[in-house]
Design a protein around this motif. Sequence first.
Motif, PDB file in Angstrom:
ATOM      1  N   THR A   4      -6.265  -5.129  -0.703  1.00  0.00           N
ATOM      2  CA  THR A   4      -6.123  -3.741  -0.251  1.00  0.00           C
ATOM      3  C   THR A   4      -7.474  -3.034  -0.232  1.00  0.00           C
ATOM      4  O   THR A   4      -8.441  -3.506  -0.840  1.00  0.00           O
ATOM      5  N   LYS A   5      -7.502  -1.913   0.457  1.00  0.00           N
ATOM      6  CA  LYS A   5      -8.682  -1.047   0.478  1.00  0.00           C
ATOM      7  C   LYS A   5      -8.498   0.168  -0.430  1.00  0.00           C
ATOM      8  O   LYS A   5      -9.295   1.108  -0.379  1.00  0.00           O
ATOM      9  N   LYS A   6      -7.484   0.162  -1.253  1.00  0.00           N
ATOM     10  CA  LYS A   6      -7.225   1.284  -2.135  1.00  0.00           C
ATOM     11  C   LYS A   6      -8.378   1.446  -3.149  1.00  0.00           C
ATOM     12  O   LYS A   6      -9.056   0.474  -3.498  1.00  0.00           O
ATOM     13  N   ASP A  14       0.799  -1.221   0.000  1.00  0.00           N
ATOM     14  CA  ASP A  14       0.000   0.000   0.000  1.00  0.00           C
ATOM     15  C   ASP A  14       0.834   1.275   0.000  1.00  0.00           C
ATOM     16  O   ASP A  14       0.386   2.309  -0.503  1.00  0.00           O
ATOM     17  N   ASP A  24     -16.365   1.542  -4.539  1.00  0.00           N
ATOM     18  CA  ASP A  24     -14.924   1.805  -4.470  1.00  0.00           C
ATOM     19  C   ASP A  24     -14.289   1.914  -5.861  1.00  0.00           C
ATOM     20  O   ASP A  24     -13.099   2.184  -5.974  1.00  0.00           O
ATOM     21  N   ARG A  47      -9.900  -6.482  -3.648  1.00  0.00           N
ATOM     22  CA  ARG A  47     -10.439  -6.060  -2.351  1.00  0.00           C
ATOM     23  C   ARG A  47      -9.865  -6.898  -1.213  1.00  0.00           C
ATOM     24  O   ARG A  47      -9.790  -6.428  -0.080  1.00  0.00           O
ATOM     25  N   ARG A  48      -9.468  -8.121  -1.530  1.00  0.00           N
ATOM     26  CA  ARG A  48      -8.801  -8.935  -0.520  1.00  0.00           C
ATOM     27  C   ARG A  48      -7.408  -8.393  -0.231  1.00  0.00           C
ATOM     28  O   ARG A  48      -6.941  -8.419   0.921  1.00  0.00           O
TER      29      ARG A  48
END
Length: 488
Positions: free
Chosen positions: A400-402, A361, A436, A397-398
């Motif tokens: 990162t939340k970027k 990240d 997202d 999505r597994r």
Amino acid sequence: MFSSRNSAIGSSAAAWWAVSSARTRWTGVGSAALVLTLGATSAFVWISPTSPVNQTLSNAAKSVLEAESLAAERAAWEEERDDLLSEIDGLEESIDVAKENLTETNAQSAALQQELWSVEGTLKALQASRSANSAAPAPSTPSKPQTPSVTAGITAPSKAEIVNPASSYLGLFTEQAPFNWATYDSVSVKLGSTPNTVGYFGGWDEDFRANAVTRSWARDTLPILTWESRPIGAANDQVIEPEYTLPAIIGDPEAGVAGAFDDYLHQYARDIVATGLPLGIRLNHEMNGVWYPWSETDGQGNSINSNRVGDFVAMWQHVHDIFAEEGANDLVIWIWAPNIINNLPATHQPSAFLDGLYPGDDYVDWVGLSGYLRPAYKPENDFTFSYTFDASLAELRRLTKKPIFLAEIGASETGGHKAAWVTSLFESLAKPENDDIVGISWFNMAITTYVEGERATNDWRIESRPDSLSAFIEGLARPDSDFTLTTR
């Protein structure tokens, strides 16, 4: 007795047959009268309007006159037709010339517009410099002339505003944008709205092209560079590039060996800083595939282009660190964008494989995907957004939340499923679970390649067919659409 009787008879006969002068005159008069009577009667018959003979001759004369009139009219019509055909030929030639002139004019206009922006930037910089010099005391020693900034008067949002936008981005890849906007603008007119990002490609044999960034932000458009560690002219199916291996890029930091491209990368970063304008960089995309020289292994575990497992992450971090040293990361939105996993070799589909390619990240601003409705179609393909993207989105999505940016997408016309797929795309983007996803970039070109060993052309363009274009327009106009675009 006999002779007397004969004499009497002879005398009587002579009286009957003898022609006297008086009788001859009356006979001639009678004959003349008869002739005159017959002639008058014939003349009357010929000149009488009701005479059958005269009617027949009159009708024949009329037919001849009508035929002559029609022939004259036909000749006049044919002459007029020939004149019109000549005019049409002339107009068609004029149209062809006009098209050629328009094409040339568009190209000249684009070049003139670029030159105008450069001149305007120079003028503003000179004006600012003059104002500053008029307020400041004259220097005691001559100073070195400074090159006016080409970004004078051009503004852009901050990196933070770009990374977390208030609404979704719509981007296009076209043949020449941002260096020529003709095709980009043509698609915008057909859509009825103007996209707000532009994608383009660059190779590592090219210097930083500042005009790509300045020309984009002059139109309030986010430029996104797909930056490939190979020559810009390399064939798309060429996976062996001996001078551009990942180990060569990385060098050996522990042994104090610099990377082969370190000087190039430092200068590139400095040039970005000099513009003062942000851009997205999609570095070495689709790294989980087997078709680029920066991929690590093929479907059998063999090295690609002398690369080793773990080299991709090391390369990414190495480039990122050099940019950090030059202060360029305040302007660069780093986009890590693998390919969708559906059509990858079985060895490249597991989660662990993708994990080994993610730099972390701290080195990424957006994660993205390349994904197409592309033949040959597998039996389970239902021609929906879900089939194309859901499994790969779950992997992102597994990890990162970027924010997620669908960095290169498109749909082929082959099979007739494109319009339905486009409708499914916009329906899915409007769902809460996809909040997202901050934008998409459509690959608006037609490309000829090989499909299952046979040459085929995939027409990815938005306007490839009327129903495909209509589906796109309707998708953007949905009440639940998150795109905020300028209406044309």
